[in-house]
Design an enzyme around this catalytic site. Structure first.
Site, short mmCIF file in Angstrom:
data_model
loop_
_atom_site.label_atom_id
_atom_site.label_comp_id
_atom_site.label_asym_id
_atom_site.label_seq_id
_atom_site.Cartn_x
_atom_site.Cartn_y
_atom_site.Cartn_z
N CYS A 66 0.80 -1.22 0.00
CA CYS A 66 0.00 0.00 0.00
C CYS A 66 0.83 1.27 0.00
O CYS A 66 2.05 1.24 -0.04
CB CYS A 66 -1.00 -0.05 1.15
SG CYS A 66 -2.27 -1.32 0.86
N GLU A 81 -3.49 13.99 2.99
CA GLU A 81 -4.29 13.85 1.78
C GLU A 81 -5.65 14.51 1.98
O GLU A 81 -6.28 14.34 3.03
CB GLU A 81 -4.48 12.38 1.41
CG GLU A 81 -3.22 11.73 0.90
CD GLU A 81 -3.42 10.30 0.46
OE1 GLU A 81 -2.53 9.78 -0.22
OE2 GLU A 81 -4.45 9.69 0.80
N SER A 114 -5.13 11.88 -2.38
CA SER A 114 -5.18 10.44 -2.61
C SER A 114 -5.29 10.19 -4.10
O SER A 114 -5.80 11.02 -4.86
CB SER A 114 -6.39 9.84 -1.90
OG SER A 114 -6.68 8.55 -2.38
#
Length: 552
Positions: A119, A442, A468
């Site tokens: 991730c 973000e 993001s």
């Protein structure tokens, strides 16, 4: 350094005794020792399956005559950390990950290294460590999540964030919200759109440090396990041939990665991570390079949030290999570069082809003639800022509007949900940069809320924070210099006119230059938001976003 430094000779008798205390036999100690850096944890859907990936990697190492020794690294789920103080730590965790792998690999010298991320910040953190350590290394990710489905409509994490804004407008019932919550993220894996995690896993292939398929083979397929075993076997070949990351990462491979970035329409976070990786490999990287590559690279894919397709669709359409092959056939990448497969880019992709031209378009019929990301400059961003232009509605490529100014994500979110943002506005969120955030949060919740209330084609958002990969719309981030460092974004006033011209790469505060100078001369930085712990140290050391937000 090599494992011999910790195991050979009479001076290493104590070391061998400690290794035997770990259960290793003389035969295992005598073999090449392969470090397996695994970010498996119970916190991130992309990482809950990495234990099995690690076992498959170790099986491949053992079958090829090596001794795998696994160790852990941390990881943060950006989605779960979103829109609260946890997001301050996300980007900052990239440096911890790189540093922790460096520390482990120097204290316990390995002959080779297998890196298992999946991730957002974990992938670039591990790539940075590989380039820094420069011992034979290979990356194998956990693979993407499958998209969800509600009433035959494909949904994903973006759907959830946008639903927050839509729910506040009465567009969803409680039952519909619950169903979306249940179905949007249906499997393990990195979230199913072309968000940051999948962007970086795809670019790991393009840069040459991961095997073909790394970016797109779904997490739930047995083929992912087979790829992990192959990675374990390949690291032994890399050790034998002494092929190291800096033999693979160079300016040409960085350009290949940027070209694939533009063709795929990747996350704007790649403009933070590629410079950081390049820096570790001793390569100069400028934001001008991003626009140079973008101008000559057509955008071939529109995956969520820019379109309706997902990573599984890209996989079945031919994957990153098919995209590389199409780019190579049109002389847009260098096919002669070495990769961790032991073969060149051209050899890796020789048999691949586009199997669905709706998902991967031809260079002759692109979504746009230039790439998915653009860097903008102007008096509001003298050192640059970034926008994912492939996710911007054509009507918003040029926009002029009055500023609605907020000094934090929370302030902006409250205003958006309270319907204080109107058609034509330019939302400005400042003091969210690397130093000011700190950690450059973000802004997915504000952009998703704007989309959820139906204004993403009429309202722009500008921030010194970041976005993001799930963000869509006229969302312009990484404004440099940031507000905390005295950048012009710090002195924007409510109602100021802001002009956005993405085709011409311009971002302009329509205020007289003398007035801008007057405002800046009377400005002083606010007190740091966080004054102790890791983030306080991070804020003092972090470089601007234009330099990858690395620690200096």
């Amino acid at each position: 350094m090599r494992s011999d430094d910790m195991k050979n000779g009479i001076g290493r008798l104590p070391h061998r005794s400690l290794l035997k205390a770990c259960g290793l036999t003389d035969q295992e100690i005598s073999r090449p020792v392969i470090g397996v850096a695994n970010s498996v944890n119970d916190l991130i859907p992309g990482h809950i399956s990495l234990g099995k990936i690690g076992e498959a990697v170790k099986a491949g190492v053992l079958a090829s005559g090596g001794t795998p020794l696994e160790f852990g690294t941390m990881g943060i789920c950006d989605g779960i950390a979103m829109n609260h103080k946890g997001m301050n730590y996300s980007l900052a965790s990239r440096e911890i990950i790189a540093d922790s792998i460096e520390a482990t690999a120097m204290a316990h010298p390995f002959d080779g290294l297998v890196l298992i991320p999946n991730c957002d910040k974990i992938v670039p953190g591990m790539l940075m460590a590989a380039a820094r350590l420069n011992i034979p290394s290979i990356v194998i990710s956990g693979g993407p999540m499958l998209a969800g489905k509600v009433d035959n409509k494909v949904v994903d994490l973006s759907s959830c964030f946008e639903a927050v804004g839509r729910y506040s407008s009465g567009a969803f019932t409680d039952a519909e919200i619950f169903q979306l919550e249940e179905e949007a993220c249906p499997t393990c894996g990195s979230c199913s759109g072309m968000y940051t995690a999948n962007s970086m896993n795809c670019l790991s292939e393009a840069i040459g440090l991961a095997l073909p398929g790394n970016g797109t083979i779904p997490a739930v397929l047995a083929k992912r396990m087979r790829l992990a075993k192959t990675a374990g076997s390949k690291i032994m070949e890399l050790v034998k041939k002494d092929i190291r990351p800096r033999d693979i990462i160079n300016m040409k491979s960085i350009k290949n990665a940027l070209t694939v970035d533009m063709a795929l329409g990747c996350s704007t976070n790649t403009v933070l991570h590629l410079p950081a990786i390049a820096r570790e490999a001793g390569i100069d990287f400028s934001l001008e390079l991003v626009n140079d590559i973008s101008k000559r690279t057509p955008n071939l894919c529109r995956l969520s949030p820019a379109g309706d397709y997902h990573i599984e669709d890209l996989y079945y359409a031919g994957g990153v290999e098919a995209v590389l092959n199409e780019l190579l056939a049109n002389h847009l990448i260098d096919g002669g570069l070495m990769t961790v497969s032991g073969c060149t880019v051209k050899d890796n992709i020789g048999s691949s082809s586009i199997k669905d031209s709706n998902v991967i378009r031809r260079v002759s019929d692109p979504y746009s003639k230039d790439g998915g990301i653009a860097i903008l400059w102007g008096n509001l961003a003298p050192e640059g800022c970034v926008v994912k232009k492939s996710a911007v509605d054509p009507a918003m490529l040029k926009h002029k509007g009055k500023a609605k100014v907020y000094s934090s994500e929370e302030e902006a979110m409250q205003a958006i949900l309270a319907k204080k943002v109107s058609k034509g506005d330019v939302v400005v969120i400042r003091y969210e940069g690397p130093k000011g955030g700190p950690g450059m949060r973000e802004m997915l919740s504000p952009t998703s809320a704007i989309a959820g209330i139906g204004l993403d084609k009429e309202v722009a958002l500008i921030t010194d924070g970041r976005f993001s990969g799930a963000t869509k719309g006229a969302s312009i981030g990484h404004v440099c210099p940031e507000a905390q460092a005295g950048g012009p974004i710090a002195i924007v006033k409510e109602g100021d006119l802001i002009e956005i011209d993405i085709p011409e790469n311009r971002l302009t505060l329509a205020v007289d230059e003398d007035e801008i100078k007057r405002r800046l001369s009377s400005w002083s930085p606010p007190e740091p938001k966080i004054r102790e712990g890791y983030l306080a140290r991070y804020a003092k050391l972090v470089a601007p976003a234009s330099k990858g937000a690395v620690l200096e």
